[in-house]
Design an enzyme around this catalytic site. Structure first.
Site, PDB file in Angstrom:
ATOM      1  N   LYS A 119     -11.076  -1.623 -12.063  1.00 34.26           N
ATOM      2  CA  LYS A 119     -11.303  -0.486 -11.167  1.00 34.26           C
ATOM      3  C   LYS A 119     -12.659   0.189 -11.388  1.00 34.26           C
ATOM      4  O   LYS A 119     -13.322   0.586 -10.427  1.00 34.26           O
ATOM      5  CB  LYS A 119     -10.184   0.551 -11.328  1.00 34.26           C
TER       6      LYS A 119
ATOM      7  N   ASP B 149      -5.385   6.221  -4.580  1.00 32.50           N
ATOM      8  CA  ASP B 149      -4.317   6.691  -5.462  1.00 32.50           C
ATOM      9  C   ASP B 149      -3.922   8.139  -5.192  1.00 32.50           C
ATOM     10  O   ASP B 149      -2.725   8.469  -5.146  1.00 32.50           O
ATOM     11  CB  ASP B 149      -4.733   6.541  -6.930  1.00 32.50           C
TER      12      ASP B 149
END
Length: 277
Positions: free
Chosen positions: A66, A102
């Protein structure tokens, strides 16, 4: 032409993203695919070159890629830049774009699970200070909470994250977590504690006020000991599976031009898959 999508990580066999996206591809009758691809860190750059070349239209990025993916895309969304992490990428005219869904996924699931929650939540207590804590703190700050308290076993990490997110986010000592339960309207476990195969989360809920929302982003098991105890004490439990589902929506919409719905039937498919694992 089939629109190929992916989720990359190392390891990646545990990912349930193919089940989610595969269900939506079938539901909408699309000519597409979504596959797990194990990409070692040393191979990340060459894999991104494959995406840039047009082999894929986009995909998801998970641990440990990420942060590294930030440097391998051409343009970042404001949220991805603020998060310092990318979990969704897509290709457009030979350029790679990166986003982080997210926070949006967490908030969408909370909105669906406890409608109107933000009208009665002034103080949130977040356990952990990793990537999920950063995203959730960012999202809660955007919703205008009065106080967001971070506690983490590493005090330095909690303080660093609180400084990065800015007021009203603050760091408190991990040793104070039990007493802080009593002042929280929303408690979020962003750690892996309580997950199958991990130690339990040590959080005393004696001070929990009835009606307090307790959200555990762990989804294996679906009902963690934290959620079970919170419900026994009159709290409102919110499990982690919905966040996984809702964070997947924006990427699918980018890749296929169709905004999918998170339905009870899809959730039931994931629950069955988790319980059968």
């Amino acid at each position: 032409m089939t629109r190929r999508c992916f989720v990359i990580g190392h390891p990646i066999a545990h990912s349930r993203s193919p089940l989610i996206h595969g269900s939506w591809i079938a539901e909408h009758g699309l000519d597409g695919s979504y596959e797990r691809i194990d990409v070692a860190p040393a191979a990340l750059s060459s894999f991104m070159a494959r995406v840039r070349s047009g082999e894929f239209v986009g995909g998801n990025v998970t641990v440990p890629h990420k942060e590294a993916s930030l440097l391998l895309v051409d343009e970042l969304s404001p949220v991805a830049r603020a998060m310092g992490a990318v979990n969704t990428i897509w290709r457009d005219d030979g350029r790679l774009f990166g986003d982080n869904t997210d926070a949006a996924g967490f908030l969408a699931h909370l909105d669906a699970s406890v409608p109107g929650w933000s009208e009665r939540v002034a103080t949130a207590l977040i356990l952990g200070s990793g990537g999920a804590a950063r995203a959730i703190g960012f999202g809660l700050k955007a919703r205008g909470l009065e106080r967001i308290i971070l506690v983490n076993r590493s005090a330095d990490r909690a303080m660093e994250l609180a400084r990065a997110l800015g007021a009203p986010v603050e760091a408190q000592a991990w040793s104070r977590r039990h007493e802080l339960v009593g002042s929280a309207d929303l408690i979020v476990n962003t750690t892996a504690l309580g997950m199958n195969g991990k130690p339990p989360l040590d959080l005393d809920l004696t001070r929990l006020r009835p009606g307090t929302i307790v959200d555990d982003i762990v989804y294996v098991p679906l009902r963690t000991p934290l959620l079970e105890e919170a419900e026994r004490r009159g709290g409102v439990p919110v499990d982690g599976l919905g966040m996984l589902l809702h964070q997947a929506v924006p990427g699918f919409a980018r890749w296929f031009g169709v905004t999918p719905k998170v339905t009870p039937a899809l959730r039931a498919r994931l629950e069955a898959d988790i319980l059968g694992a």
